[in-house]
Enzyme design. Structure first.
Site, PDB file in Angstrom:
ATOM      1  N   GLU A 171       0.809  -1.223   0.000  1.00 42.53           N
ATOM      2  CA  GLU A 171       0.000   0.000   0.000  1.00 42.53           C
ATOM      3  C   GLU A 171       0.848   1.282   0.000  1.00 42.53           C
ATOM      4  O   GLU A 171       0.824   2.063   0.962  1.00 42.53           O
ATOM      5  CB  GLU A 171      -0.945   0.020   1.202  1.00 42.53           C
ATOM      6  CG  GLU A 171      -1.908  -1.155   1.233  1.00 42.53           C
ATOM      7  CD  GLU A 171      -2.887  -1.096   2.403  1.00 42.53           C
ATOM      8  OE1 GLU A 171      -2.755  -0.217   3.263  1.00 42.53           O
ATOM      9  OE2 GLU A 171      -3.792  -1.951   2.455  1.00 42.53           O
ATOM     10  N   GLU A 358      -5.462  -8.502   0.753  1.00 44.95           N
ATOM     11  CA  GLU A 358      -6.115  -8.162   2.031  1.00 44.95           C
ATOM     12  C   GLU A 358      -7.584  -7.893   1.758  1.00 44.95           C
ATOM     13  O   GLU A 358      -7.934  -7.263   0.758  1.00 44.95           O
ATOM     14  CB  GLU A 358      -5.521  -6.890   2.666  1.00 44.95           C
ATOM     15  CG  GLU A 358      -4.141  -7.039   3.231  1.00 44.95           C
ATOM     16  CD  GLU A 358      -3.625  -5.745   3.872  1.00 44.95           C
ATOM     17  OE1 GLU A 358      -4.447  -4.908   4.325  1.00 44.95           O
ATOM     18  OE2 GLU A 358      -2.400  -5.592   3.907  1.00 44.95           O
TER      19      GLU A 358
HETATM   20  O1  IFM Z   1      -4.122  -3.051   9.286  1.00 46.47           O
HETATM   21  C1  IFM Z   1      -4.070  -2.524   7.991  1.00 46.47           C
HETATM   22  C2  IFM Z   1      -2.907  -3.114   7.222  1.00 46.47           C
HETATM   23  O2  IFM Z   1      -1.707  -2.897   7.879  1.00 46.47           O
HETATM   24  C3  IFM Z   1      -2.825  -2.493   5.843  1.00 46.47           C
HETATM   25  N1  IFM Z   1      -4.090  -2.571   5.157  1.00 46.47           N
HETATM   26  C4  IFM Z   1      -5.266  -2.154   5.867  1.00 46.47           C
HETATM   27  C5  IFM Z   1      -5.332  -2.834   7.221  1.00 46.47           C
HETATM   28  C6  IFM Z   1      -6.585  -2.379   7.977  1.00 46.47           C
HETATM   29  O3  IFM Z   1      -6.551  -1.014   8.195  1.00 46.47           O
END
Ligand code: IFM
Length: 468
Positions: A171, A358
């Site tokens: 990210e 994710e």
């Molecule tokens: O916890 C975070 C993760 O570190 C990166 N993506 C989003 C998740 C939730 O906010």
């Protein structure tokens, strides 16, 4: 079309089913065995930066309990696990001397996963920059691209014989926006000038790490981006323009240079004098062929014009009819398939293999039922909707190779500390006791049935009819 029994809907053979975590959020013991501090160590220990002053000093104590956590993954029937390596564990000063005891931790973790038939998937950078490098300018120093590539090479040499899937950055948008523009994340800067420079250096670092992998690696390497479909809040000219800017800023700022070799034109207009000069050689470096793209999907952004919300002059409009998570994100399951299809058709990915790296939701603590089970119905609904979306995308021809739930465990949610629970497994932070929630049992059923459990209790319509 009449309702009739249809063959169970399934995910393709070889599909990766996993959970995702990151080092600082779960490991604890940040300075153990010769590790150096990271920017998150300093940030979390600075008064006023995190909810309740929470730090990752203990987190889920995964550094010492990793074998139990790997056993838990096996009990859930998972065949993959995405975790990140802490740069300052293996290079305490960020560059130079390697810390063999730090490397040994990841060696043991990888071996424990393989012993239980779980494929390790490594992310090299999930936000915990070595503090020593931040002291030398961090992501603002152009030299960071070669520091990162050198660190990546150490990791490839140590683990590359057993890790088939690597991601460079997690990210990059959040690193730049949260860490350098709005300051809610480490290192906590607030600068319109710094943010695009940091983004550019992140992408240069990604490019150099991919080059280093090509010199060493035998398997696959890619990038993980967080994407949100941006939908206009109204058909007004202003909202439509804000939606285009928000899309360029969040979604296309990273994808287009990596996949197509150019930044979206909107960015220079948005950032104005803060936009840096970008040499062609940098764009060539950034556009290294990658083997896959990881997509983190949580929500959509219904977008309205807002002059005060820089740089995109765009804000997210709340949808009164929707369910919202504990982090204030709208639950919008159709957006997952929409995002994957957009990436393929218009984001430049084409047939590149995709992973949902994710996907998940924070909801308040589940209630403890009499038999000790943790019930989290909102999270179960979230996963049901989004996994149906993943299947829908596959049916529509998306080359989706795996899905990673965020997250295995309740963990340290950055500046929110321990106040937001994303785990499918509950963690009692007093005792470190792990208790699978209903969402973990549901996910295990989906994995075991290759997706059929997503439709339990429902009459399936005839083959070919949309079910998601
Ligand atoms: O916890 C975070 C993760 O570190 C990166 N993506 C989003 C998740 C939730 O906010």
């Amino acid at each position: 079309m009449s309702e009739q029994t249809a063959p169970a809907p399934t995910f393709p053979p070889g599909f990766l089913w996993g959970t995702a975590t990151s080092a600082y959020q779960i490991e604890g013991s940040p300075l153990a065995d010769g590790a150096g501090p990271s920017i998150w160590h300093r940030f979390a220990h600075t008064p006023g930066r995190t909810h309740n002053g929470d730090t990752g000093d203990v987190a889920c104590d995964h550094y010492r309990r990793f074998k139990d956590d790997v056993a838990l993954m096996q009990q859930l029937g998972l065949n993959a696990y995405r975790f990140s390596v802490s740069w300052s564990r293996i290079l305490p000063a960020g560059k130079g001397a390697v810390n063999p005891r730090g490397v040994a931790f990841y060696d043991r973790l990888v071996d424990a996963l393989l012993e239980r038939g779980i494929q390790p998937t490594v992310t090299l950078y999930h936000w915990d920059l070595p503090q020593a490098l931040d002291d030398a300018g961090g992501w603002l120093n152009p030299e960071i691209a070669s520091w990162f590539a050198d660190y990546a090479q150490v990791a490839f040499r140590a683990l590359g014989d057993r890790v088939p899937l690597w991601a460079t950055l997690n990210e990059p948008w959040v690193v730049a926006d949260g860490g350098y523009l709005h300051g809610a994340l480490a290192p906590g800067h607030r600068s319109l000038v710094e943010a695009p420079r940091v983004s550019h250096n992140l992408l240069r670092a990604h490019g150099m790490a991919v080059q280093a992998y090509r010199a060493e690696g035998k398997h696959q390497i890619g990038l993980v981006v967080n994407l949100e479909p941006k939908h206009p809040a109204s058909s007004s000219t202003q909202d439509l323009a804000a939606t285009r800017r928000a899309d360029a800023y969040m979604n296309r700022q990273y994808l287009e240079p990596v996949l197509s070799g150019a930044y979206p034109a909107e960015l220079a207009e948005m950032f104005g004098e803060a936009w840096p000069a970008v040499p062609d050689a940098d764009l060539r470096l950034i556009r290294q062929p990658i083997d896959f793209l990881g997509v983190n999907y949580y929500t959509r952004g219904v977008t309205r014009h807002d002059d005060t919300a820089l740089p995109a002059r765009a804000a997210t409009a709340r949808q009164p009819q929707s369910v919202y998570t504990d982090t204030g994100w709208e639950v919008y399951a159709p957006g997952l398939a929409e995002t994957l299809i957009w990436v393929r058709d218009r984001g430049g990915a084409g047939d590149l293999p995709l992973y949902v790296t994710e996907n998940g939701a924070a909801f308040p603590d589940p209630a403890q039922s009499t038999n000790g089970a943790m019930e989290d119905p909102l999270r179960v609904d979230y996963y049901r909707g989004h996994l149906r979306g993943a299947l829908d995308a596959i049916r529509r021809g998306v080359n989706l190779r795996g899905y990673f739930a965020w997250s295995l465990l309740d963990n340290y949610e950055w500046s929110h500390g321990y106040s937001k629970r994303f785990g499918i497994v509950h963690v009692d932070f007093e005792t470190q006791r792990r208790t699978p929630k209903a969402s973990a049992r549901f996910y295990a059923d989906v994995v075991r049935t290759h997706g059929a459990a997503l439709f339990d209790g429902e009459a399936l319509s005839a083959p070919g009819a949309a079910r998601a």
